[in-house]
Design a protein around this motif. Structure first.
Motif, PDB file in Angstrom:
ATOM      1  N   MET A   1       0.830  -1.204   0.000  1.00  0.00           N
ATOM      2  CA  MET A   1       0.000   0.000   0.000  1.00  0.00           C
ATOM      3  C   MET A   1       0.865   1.254   0.000  1.00  0.00           C
ATOM      4  SD  MET A   1      -2.953  -1.213   2.698  1.00  0.00           S
ATOM      5  CE  MET A   1      -3.948   0.246   2.458  1.00  0.00           C
ATOM      6  N   LYS A   2       1.971   1.192   0.708  1.00  0.00           N
ATOM      7  CA  LYS A   2       2.889   2.324   0.743  1.00  0.00           C
ATOM      8  C   LYS A   2       3.476   2.581  -0.635  1.00  0.00           C
ATOM      9  CE  LYS A   2       6.925   3.893   3.363  1.00  0.00           C
ATOM     10  NZ  LYS A   2       7.887   3.511   4.436  1.00  0.00           N
ATOM     11  N   GLU A   3       3.818   1.491  -1.320  1.00  0.00           N
ATOM     12  CA  GLU A   3       4.375   1.626  -2.669  1.00  0.00           C
ATOM     13  C   GLU A   3       3.353   2.183  -3.644  1.00  0.00           C
ATOM     14  OE1 GLU A   3       6.469  -1.270  -6.049  1.00  0.00           O
ATOM     15  OE2 GLU A   3       5.936  -2.036  -4.066  1.00  0.00           O
ATOM     16  N   LYS A   4       2.106   1.693  -3.549  1.00  0.00           N
ATOM     17  CA  LYS A   4       1.052   2.197  -4.430  1.00  0.00           C
ATOM     18  C   LYS A   4       0.791   3.672  -4.178  1.00  0.00           C
ATOM     19  CE  LYS A   4      -1.467  -2.132  -5.101  1.00  0.00           C
ATOM     20  NZ  LYS A   4      -2.772  -2.831  -4.886  1.00  0.00           N
ATOM     21  N   CYS A   5       0.818   4.057  -2.920  1.00  0.00           N
ATOM     22  CA  CYS A   5       0.578   5.452  -2.590  1.00  0.00           C
ATOM     23  C   CYS A   5       1.662   6.329  -3.201  1.00  0.00           C
ATOM     24  CB  CYS A   5       0.545   5.636  -1.081  1.00  0.00           C
ATOM     25  SG  CYS A   5       0.218   7.333  -0.548  1.00  0.00           S
ATOM     26  N   ALA A   6       2.899   5.862  -3.115  1.00  0.00           N
ATOM     27  CA  ALA A   6       3.995   6.639  -3.687  1.00  0.00           C
ATOM     28  C   ALA A   6       3.826   6.791  -5.193  1.00  0.00           C
ATOM     29  CB  ALA A   6       5.330   5.970  -3.368  1.00  0.00           C
ATOM     30  N   GLN A   7       3.422   5.689  -5.862  1.00  0.00           N
ATOM     31  CA  GLN A   7       3.218   5.762  -7.305  1.00  0.00           C
ATOM     32  C   GLN A   7       2.092   6.707  -7.657  1.00  0.00           C
ATOM     33  OE1 GLN A   7       2.575   1.724  -8.494  1.00  0.00           O
ATOM     34  NE2 GLN A   7       4.730   1.103  -8.182  1.00  0.00           N
ATOM     35  N   GLN A   8       1.002   6.667  -6.919  1.00  0.00           N
ATOM     36  CA  GLN A   8      -0.133   7.522  -7.215  1.00  0.00           C
ATOM     37  C   GLN A   8       0.203   8.990  -6.977  1.00  0.00           C
ATOM     38  OE1 GLN A   8      -2.908   6.706  -8.675  1.00  0.00           O
ATOM     39  NE2 GLN A   8      -2.243   4.568  -8.805  1.00  0.00           N
ATOM     40  N   GLN A   9       1.009   9.261  -5.957  1.00  0.00           N
ATOM     41  CA  GLN A   9       1.388  10.640  -5.696  1.00  0.00           C
ATOM     42  C   GLN A   9       2.246  11.201  -6.827  1.00  0.00           C
ATOM     43  OE1 GLN A   9       0.425  12.762  -3.425  1.00  0.00           O
ATOM     44  NE2 GLN A   9      -0.971  11.252  -2.550  1.00  0.00           N
ATOM     45  N   LYS A  10       3.063  10.329  -7.418  1.00  0.00           N
ATOM     46  CA  LYS A  10       3.844  10.773  -8.577  1.00  0.00           C
ATOM     47  C   LYS A  10       2.921  11.179  -9.722  1.00  0.00           C
ATOM     48  CE  LYS A  10       7.944   7.976  -7.602  1.00  0.00           C
ATOM     49  NZ  LYS A  10       8.820   6.865  -8.095  1.00  0.00           N
ATOM     50  N   VAL A  11       1.870  10.361  -9.922  1.00  0.00           N
ATOM     51  CA  VAL A  11       0.910  10.684 -10.980  1.00  0.00           C
ATOM     52  C   VAL A  11       0.207  11.997 -10.679  1.00  0.00           C
ATOM     53  CG1 VAL A  11      -1.183   9.904 -12.146  1.00  0.00           C
ATOM     54  CG2 VAL A  11       0.602   8.259 -11.557  1.00  0.00           C
ATOM     55  N   VAL A  12      -0.148  12.196  -9.420  1.00  0.00           N
ATOM     56  CA  VAL A  12      -0.841  13.426  -9.031  1.00  0.00           C
ATOM     57  C   VAL A  12       0.046  14.644  -9.273  1.00  0.00           C
ATOM     58  CG1 VAL A  12      -1.759  14.696  -7.059  1.00  0.00           C
ATOM     59  CG2 VAL A  12      -2.336  12.291  -7.368  1.00  0.00           C
TER      60      VAL A  12
END
Length: 743
Positions: free
Chosen positions: A281-292
């Motif tokens: 979940m931490k990794e997914k959050c980091a990826q999504q924040q990059k997209v944002v």
């Protein structure tokens, strides 16, 4: 004129009738108390003077002959909101209830029901979803829970104090029940793994005073309050990761709360799974924040371009983005109903901390698996979700291993080795010697056996500590409530009492032998000593056996000592142990004061001087022995008395130091001070070795050491004769005392 008056009269009658009807619009309550009816029908109610279409509340109380309910007649009461039946012992079954759209409360208590009535069709005809405030079937003889019988939407369902033995799989499938109670079903032992599966609403569950041995977790993900009090049969509590929303837990054992407090030790495999999930979940959050961040930069370049909403989503359940922050513990809506229903769960206060009239809709809450998490893009902070658990670990039951500290775990093995090896050596030599048994030798055997029991008690604790290292609360039930802890506790109390009694007899025997040296008839004979020790064994066995039959308890702590005082009986028992020991020590002290006084000035009596000096050395050595025992018992007795008085000065964690270093002190010292370091024991040991025909060099060496030096009156060419090894005790001193007194 008369015609007009007649019209006015008729109009008044009509208005009065309308007023009366309006007054009765709210419905009526039917109460049949101490009735002799055998069958409840619409006709019975009508004959009692009630209009069926106005009945809202129907109560049948104290109906000893009631056997049948015509459930089809209940449909003739369209406004029926509550049905209450109590004290109907002959009412064994109720047929499937028909649709009753207004029914809110169904209660059949203290009657003879043998199975749960089928209530699944009560609200079938209602177009608008509705619910039952309470279903109460407490105090019946229900043995069977049919599947789908409680396929209802209800705020409270109580099956308290019945004769249920099991809850089958999917017993509540397609149900929506907020509070469910099985309290007091003493025969309820088995819960199927899917007993609560498919129940999307269960928030409070009460399994107190039952006999369950395990708790299934399917269907309990939304559980908020769990009650399993007075249920000592429950061995293992599921991991906190299985209860995503648990807030309060009222349990039976302290070590179950330890499992909630230390989930990583309670279930390491489940904890590792949780950590892996958090990493993903931490990794997914980091990826999504990059997209944002990338989309935001594009937004500045293209201010009029609409950004799709999904780019701001983290693709995680229940995570919303608000100024760069995410929250994993959000909840959706819940439906509230304004009711004034009572809490029908009995046992005053079963759900006292909750609003009994609140009915919850399914809640979509994924607050992490046992943890509350707050996340800010790429930086997770995880803190354990605290569960208000009762009973919390306390001074008697801390969340630690049996020994607690590593240095204590290592030290106990040295104590065990000294106690076991020393006492076994004493028993081996004394019991295998063929010489005539004397009183001192007889008492030494009993003392060595009692001290050996103390060593075995510590050995059992040390083995359990090694086996459960790091996760004792997972083994606590099997140990504390198993035969092992009962045996260990019995050995501890038995050895302590027998050791105190034996030391007292040893002291009295020395007192008689020294104070009345010239009066041989005043010695304690072997027969008298045997009778006294029989009493000592019986008394010690009695004191050690009382906790096995309910007076105090060996299972109250991990060290298996009866230290918890729950009632007056426990306090009297513990006080009796302390008083017995105190009287024994006072007797010992008085005897040794008398011994010192009788030996005072003995050196001034010519030939008696040497004998008196020898007696004084004996007394000094015996004082050392008793001082060692006093040093052993004094700290334990002191802190035990303070705990008994309700003001404990030391908890179990620190009390284990007393247990390892003070309590077994006499068990380690007695075999060496009483026997192994004495000349008589060395003679007996060499005599035993001589009979085996081995180690002849050791025998010859002892002969040379025992040969007196040559004098003018002896022939140097003739070797001195070796003194007997085993008959030395037959020689008496000038005062007639056994030479075995010499240590």
């Amino acid at each position: 004129m008369c015609f007009r008056l007649l019209l006015w009269f008729l109009l008044l009658i009509y208005l009065a009738d309308r007023i009366i009807c309006h007054m009765h619009e709210g419905g009526v309550s039917v109460v049949l108390h101490q009735t002799n009816i055998t069958k409840l029908t619409a006709r019975v109610i009508h004959q009692s003077g009630y209009h069926l279409h106005k009945v809202e509340h129907l109560s049948i109380m104290d109906a000893p002959k009631l056997e049948h309910i015509a459930v089809e007649d209940l449909t003739k009461m369209p406004k029926l909101k509550s049905l209450f039946i109590t004290q109907a012992p002959r009412l064994h079954r109720i047929a499937t209830l028909p649709p009753l759209p207004e029914l809110r409360t169904f209660m059949v208590t203290t009657s003879g029901l043998l199975e749960v009535p089928n209530l699944s069709h009560v609200h079938d005809s209602k177009s608008t979803p509705t619910y039952l405030q309470a279903i109460d079937l407490e105090g019946n003889h229900i043995r069977r829970l049919p599947i789908h019988a409680l396929r209802v939407r209800a705020d409270q369902v109580s099956l308290n104090y019945n004769l249920l033995e099991e809850v089958p799989a999917f017993a509540f499938k397609n149900s929506q029940i907020s509070k469910l109670s099985f309290r007091g079903n003493a025969k309820l032992r088995h819960l199927d793994e899917n007993a609560f599966a498919s129940n999307l609403l269960l928030r409070q569950l009460d399994l107190s005073s039952t006999a369950i041995t395990s708790l299934p977790t399917a269907g309990l993900q939304k559980l908020e309050v769990l009650r399993i009090e007075k249920t000592p049969t429950l061995k293992y509590i599921p991991s906190i990761y299985e209860f995503q929303n648990l807030q309060k837990a009222y349990l039976t054992h302290h070590f179950h709360c330890c499992a909630f407090k230390f989930p990583e030790r309670h279930n390491p495999i489940r904890h590792q799974m949780y950590k892996k999930q958090m990493d993903l979940m931490k990794e997914k959050c980091a990826q999504q924040q990059k997209v944002v961040r990338k989309r935001r930069s594009l937004e500045h370049l293209e201010p009029f371009k609409v950004i799709p909403q999904q780019y701001y989503s983290t693709n995680l359940d229940n995570i919303t983005t608000d100024s760069g922050e995410t929250d994993l513990s959000t909840a959706t809506t819940s439906e509230e109903y304004d009711t004034n229903a009572e809490d029908y769960f009995g046992d005053s206060g079963s759900w006292e901390d909750e609003d009994p009239g609140e009915f919850h809709e399914p809640v979509n809450n994924t607050s992490g698996i046992g943890f509350t998490m707050s996340a800010e893009c790429g930086n997770f902070s995880m803190s354990p979700r605290k569960v208000d658990c009762t009973p919390m670990p306390d001074a008697l039951n801390p969340c630690e291993d049996v020994m607690g500290w590593s240095w204590l775990r290592a030290s106990v093995w040295f104590v065990i080795a000294a106690a076991v090896v020393g006492n076994v050596a004493v028993l081996l030599v004394l019991l295998t010697n063929h010489m005539e048994m004397t009183v001192p030798r007889f008492l030494m055997c009993h003392l060595a056996f009692s001290d050996l029991c103390t060593g075995l008690y510590l050995f059992m604790l040390a083995v359990v500590d090694l086996r459960s290292y790091g996760e004792f609360f997972n083994y606590a039930y099997d140990w504390q409530y198993g035969i092992g802890c009962q045996m260990a506790g019995f050995l501890s109390v038995f050895s302590g009492q027998l050791s105190v009694i034996t030391l007292t007899i040893v002291t009295l025997e020395r007192w008689f032998a020294i104070t009345y040296a010239i009066y041989l008839e005043r010695r304690i004979s072997l027969a008298v000593a045997a009778k006294i020790m029989i009493f000592g064994w019986l008394f010690s066995a009695l004191m050690a056996g009382l906790p096995l039959v309910g007076v105090s308890d060996y299972s109250s702590t991990s060290i298996c000592l009866p230290v918890e005082s729950k009632d007056v009986g426990d306090a009297v028992y513990q006080g009796s142990i302390f008083m017995t020991s105190a009287l024994a020590w006072v007797t010992i002290v008085i005897c040794y004061v008398q011994i010192y006084r009788s030996l005072g000035g003995g050196e001034s009596y010519g030939g008696r001087g040497a004998a008196a000096a020898a007696e004084r050395r004996i007394a000094n050595k015996m004082a050392l022995l008793i001082g060692t025992d006093l040093l052993c018992w004094a700290p334990v007795a002191f802190f035990g008395v303070t705990a008994l008085a309700g003001a404990p000065l030391v908890d179990v964690s620190h009390g284990k130091v007393l247990l390892v270093f003070f309590y077994p002190l006499n068990a380690c010292a007695n075999p060496f001070l009483y026997a192994i370091l004495t000349k008589q024991y060395r003679r007996d040991l060499l005599n035993l070795i001589a009979r085996t025909g081995k180690c002849n060099w050791l025998i010859e060496r002892y002969k040379l050491a025992a040969t007196p030096p040559p004098t003018a009156h002896t022939n140097q060419s003739t070797p001195a004769q070796l003194l007997p090894l085993v008959d030395n005790q037959k020689r008496q001193s000038l005062g007639g005392k056994d030479s075995e007194i010499t240590l």
